[in-house]
Write a protein that holds these residues in place. Structure first.
Motif, mmCIF file in Angstrom:
data_model
loop_
_atom_site.group_PDB
_atom_site.id
_atom_site.type_symbol
_atom_site.label_atom_id
_atom_site.label_comp_id
_atom_site.label_asym_id
_atom_site.label_seq_id
_atom_site.Cartn_x
_atom_site.Cartn_y
_atom_site.Cartn_z
ATOM 1 N N VAL A 174 0.685 -1.025 0.068
ATOM 2 C CA VAL A 174 0.301 -0.067 0.020
ATOM 3 C C VAL A 174 0.767 1.354 -0.165
ATOM 4 N N SER A 175 1.973 1.097 0.697
ATOM 5 C CA SER A 175 2.802 2.381 0.983
ATOM 6 C C SER A 175 3.806 2.729 -0.406
ATOM 7 N N ASP A 176 3.858 1.611 -1.274
ATOM 8 C CA ASP A 176 4.730 1.625 -2.518
ATOM 9 C C ASP A 176 3.645 2.066 -3.626
ATOM 10 N N LEU A 177 3.625 3.566 -3.570
ATOM 11 C CA LEU A 177 2.873 4.197 -4.213
ATOM 12 C C LEU A 177 2.948 4.191 -5.730
ATOM 13 N N ASP A 178 4.199 3.804 -6.269
ATOM 14 C CA ASP A 178 4.423 3.571 -7.588
ATOM 15 C C ASP A 178 4.580 2.017 -7.942
ATOM 16 N N LEU A 288 -8.782 5.645 -7.243
ATOM 17 C CA LEU A 288 -8.937 4.335 -8.229
ATOM 18 C C LEU A 288 -8.102 4.595 -9.527
ATOM 19 N N GLN A 289 -7.822 5.601 -10.062
ATOM 20 C CA GLN A 289 -7.301 5.920 -11.196
ATOM 21 C C GLN A 289 -5.911 5.646 -11.094
ATOM 22 N N ALA A 290 -5.216 6.173 -9.945
ATOM 23 C CA ALA A 290 -3.893 5.939 -9.613
ATOM 24 C C ALA A 290 -3.508 4.491 -9.152
ATOM 25 N N VAL A 291 -4.365 3.756 -8.675
ATOM 26 C CA VAL A 291 -4.408 2.418 -8.245
ATOM 27 C C VAL A 291 -4.377 1.575 -9.656
ATOM 28 N N PHE A 292 -5.324 1.849 -10.663
ATOM 29 C CA PHE A 292 -4.956 1.196 -11.867
ATOM 30 C C PHE A 292 -4.019 1.540 -12.472
ATOM 31 N N ASP A 310 -1.855 -8.984 -9.075
ATOM 32 C CA ASP A 310 -1.211 -8.209 -8.374
ATOM 33 C C ASP A 310 -1.959 -7.166 -7.674
ATOM 34 N N LEU A 311 -2.954 -6.454 -8.341
ATOM 35 C CA LEU A 311 -3.637 -5.510 -7.647
ATOM 36 C C LEU A 311 -4.216 -5.882 -6.534
ATOM 37 N N PHE A 312 -4.964 -7.021 -6.581
ATOM 38 C CA PHE A 312 -5.630 -7.569 -5.481
ATOM 39 C C PHE A 312 -4.884 -8.620 -4.427
ATOM 40 N N ASP A 313 -3.709 -8.350 -4.482
ATOM 41 C CA ASP A 313 -2.760 -9.016 -3.490
ATOM 42 C C ASP A 313 -2.779 -8.649 -2.301
#
Length: 660
Positions: A174-178, A288-292, A310-313
């Motif tokens: 979660v903290s790994d923003l990129d 959510l755009q940033a998450v995508f 990977d997103l839902f990990d």
């Protein structure tokens, strides 16, 4: 040898089953009703293995005083402290008192015991007389409760427990923003500020990296701290007795003492009044755009199965099944696009807002967006009555329930909203079928979400929720002469009151049309009940099916929310406040948005003809002579203005027609 002995056993432990043990011993069966305590029981010597009478005493804190407890303990031969094996979370501290009476420490003999039993948090020697370690004792007692070692660390194996590692991995991700697998300096400072409300000084940050670098080879790279380095730091904190640091991080990210995400974190309170809906607000869409984007590593504006995994990990389970790919827009490979990704979130928010709050909690919305909770991501819309009063709506998601008999084309209609023709639909497996479809539609230049829901054909299964929608779509098969009867029955039984606007869709329009075996034809039925004429539709096309019908459904949905359904346009404007529903208009253009379309609608509208007729009647009526002078002047001005307006509109219309 023991014939003169008498053993007294006292049982201690509130609400932990001690009374049940005593009663089961006596009756040899588990009691259904258990009192706070049982009376004292004496077991005769002849029924005990050692031939010794045994006196059993049950103590209850609810019915007895501390003084009575001391009296019982003073007479007891043995004390049985009962605990529940499924709840052994109470930490223990070994306290060696009266250390002032000896010259040497006994810690060397105590430490092996501490290391053997993980329930023991720490050992401390103290003296009430010399005040040695008195304050430390109570500090350790508080620390054992607030920051226990047991859930974090295994003393036997000298490593963190799997549940702790799993929680810290989620926190790292979660903290790994990129999403590059490394916490750079900016991300580390953000993490530090979120957890401890203060950033790290540059030198302190470098010192942390040096500590990791000296101990493990792959803990630090040129860009920052790796996952292995992050885990090593917390292992070091625990080993050095700084459990509070790791616990502060865990609790900041929503974890409880059992290292599970707390229910209050996943499901924050959200008040939703009746007749209101829920939608994601702009800030949540940006999140959510940033998450995508951070998981779309190949930058193809779609999430492959690996990228989606990977997103839902950070989730404890996979929240989306294969049916989601048939609910939202995908690319030619069947991968969810950005529009489809956001649409699915809009659907979840609209249908199950608590599930949406849970999902946002797993993604760390409140931490990354620096909000109090996930509830800040939700907009609770106004009621329809309030929208009607203000003549505008804030809603962006509208629900259309799709009704139709068996094989009428409902499923194909849903998939057509996603741009899939009949050929694409044939590749969908039955077990992956979805009864929902959601995509965007432009209503007067504004992007709205149209959510289609396929309703089961059986009348007996129709529920109140099936009839609650913004617009109803009644589909019949033009090639089946018995198909329209179902639509007529649904309308008469459920929607004839006019509360919910309806549109009839003539599906499979590419096939030869059969006369419907109903008392009136579909066009006549629509005309009688003041509905738009049946809209011809087919998904048997070479390319994506036409979306005109979906734009009209979205338009009817949004205008019904303003109480404008069924009315006619009265102005030429692109504003949703001025342009009213086009349900009864005969339009050359199907967009219902362009100036040409609005001019054509206005000139052909019943409103203009009605005004013209009233003006004609008022001016040339035989009673005109009896109207006072003021009213005559008023009507004269109105007639002149209407005539000029009509001429101007006709001129604009002719110019646009010539241009086309």
């Amino acid at each position: 040898h023991f014939k003169d002995h008498r053993i007294t056993v006292i049982f201690l432990g509130e609400t932990l089953g001690k009374t049940s043990l005593i009663m089961s011993l006596v009756s040899e069966e588990f009691p259904d009703v258990v009192p706070y305590k049982v009376e004292e029981i004496t077991i005769p010597a002849d029924v005990t293995p050692e031939r010794v009478p045994t006196h059993i005493v049950d103590y209850s804190e609810a019915e007895q005083t501390d003084e009575q407890l001391y009296q019982e303990i003073s007479k007891a031969s043995v004390i049985c402290i009962v605990y529940s094996v499924n709840n052994k979370k109470v930490p223990l501290i070994l306290v060696g008192n009266k250390s002032d009476l000896v010259e040497h420490s006994c810690m060397d003999t105590i430490l092996p015991i501490m290391n053997k039993y993980i329930e023991i948090e720490t050992c401390v020697e103290c003296s009430a007389k010399s005040l040695k370690n008195i304050s430390e004792l109570f500090y350790y007692a508080q620390k054992a409760v607030l920051h226990p070692t047991g859930p974090l660390y295994c003393l036997d194996q000298k490593e963190m427990k799997p549940s702790c590692i799993k929680a810290l991995k989620r926190i790292f991700k979660v903290s790994d923003l990129d999403n590059d697998g490394i916490l750079n300096d900016n991300e580390l400072n953000f993490f530090q500020r979120v957890c401890f409300n203060t950033p790290l000084a540059p030198q302190a940050l470098e010192d942390v990296k040096n500590v990791v670098r000296k101990n493990i080879a792959d803990g630090v790279c040129e860009e920052g701290l790796t996952l292995q380095g992050f885990l090593f730091l917390h292992t070091l904190f625990i080993q050095r007795g700084r459990h509070e640091t790791t616990w502060a991080v865990l609790r900041c990210f929503g974890y409880d003492d059992a290292l599970e995400l707390h229910q209050d974190y996943l499901f924050p309170p959200l008040k939703i009044p009746p007749e209101c809906s829920t939608e994601l607000n702009h800030n949540a869409s940006l999140f959510l755009q940033a998450v995508f984007e951070k998981h779309d590593k190949d930058r193809d504006c779609a999430l492959s199965p690996e990228e989606l995994k990977d997103l839902f990990d950070v989730f404890p389970y996979m929240p989306w099944g294969p049916d989601v790919n048939n609910t939202v827009c995908t690319n030619e490979l069947g991968w969810i696009t950005y529009q489809g990704f956001l649409s699915q979130w809009m659907l979840t928010t609209y249908l199950d807002v608590q599930r949406c709050l849970e999902y946002l909690g797993y993604l760390g919305y409140s931490i990354v967006a620096e909000q109090e909770s996930q509830a800040a991501a939700i907009t609770v819309t106004r009621t329809k009555a309030q929208d009607l009063q203000k003549r505008q709506t804030q809603r962006s998601v509208f629900l259309c329930n799709v009704f139709g008999g068996p094989s009428s084309g409902k499923s194909g209609f849903l998939q057509a909203l996603l741009g899939r023709n009949l050929m694409c639909q044939k590749t969908i497996r039955e077990e992956h079928k979805s009864y929902y479809a959601i995509s965007t539609a432009h209503v007067y230049g504004q992007e709205k979400y149209l959510l289609l829901h396929e309703i089961f054909s059986d009348f007996d299964l129709l529920s109140e929720s099936d009839l609650s929608c913004d617009v109803a779509c009644l589909i019949y098969d033009v090639s089946n002469p018995c198909s329209f009867e179902y639509c007529a029955q649904v309308f008469k039984q459920c929607f004839q009151d006019g509360v919910v606007p309806c549109m009839v869709v003539a599906a499979k329009a590419d096939q030869p049309e059969e006369a419907q075996q109903y008392c009136v034809s579909p066009p006549e039925f629509c005309r009688t009940h003041k509905m738009p004429p049946p809209q011809a539709f087919t998904c048997n096309t070479a390319g994506p099916p036409a979306k005109d019908v979906f734009v009209k459904l979205a338009t009817m949905s949004s205008e019904d929310d303003l109480g404008l359904s069924g009315l006619l346009p009265y102005c030429i404007s692109d504003s949703p406040l001025c342009v009213w529903v086009h349900a009864r208009l005969r339009c050359m253009c199907t967009c219902n948005r362009c100036t040409f379309c609005l001019c054509q609608n206005f000139l052909n509208s019943e409103l203009l003809h009605t005004v013209k007729a009233k003006l004609h009647t008022a001016i040339f009526s035989r009673h005109m002579a009896h109207v006072d002078l003021t009213n005559s002047a008023l009507w004269l001005r109105a007639s002149v203005g209407a005539a000029l307006f009509a001429v101007l509109g006709f001129t604009v219309y002719r110019l646009l027609l010539r241009a086309r």
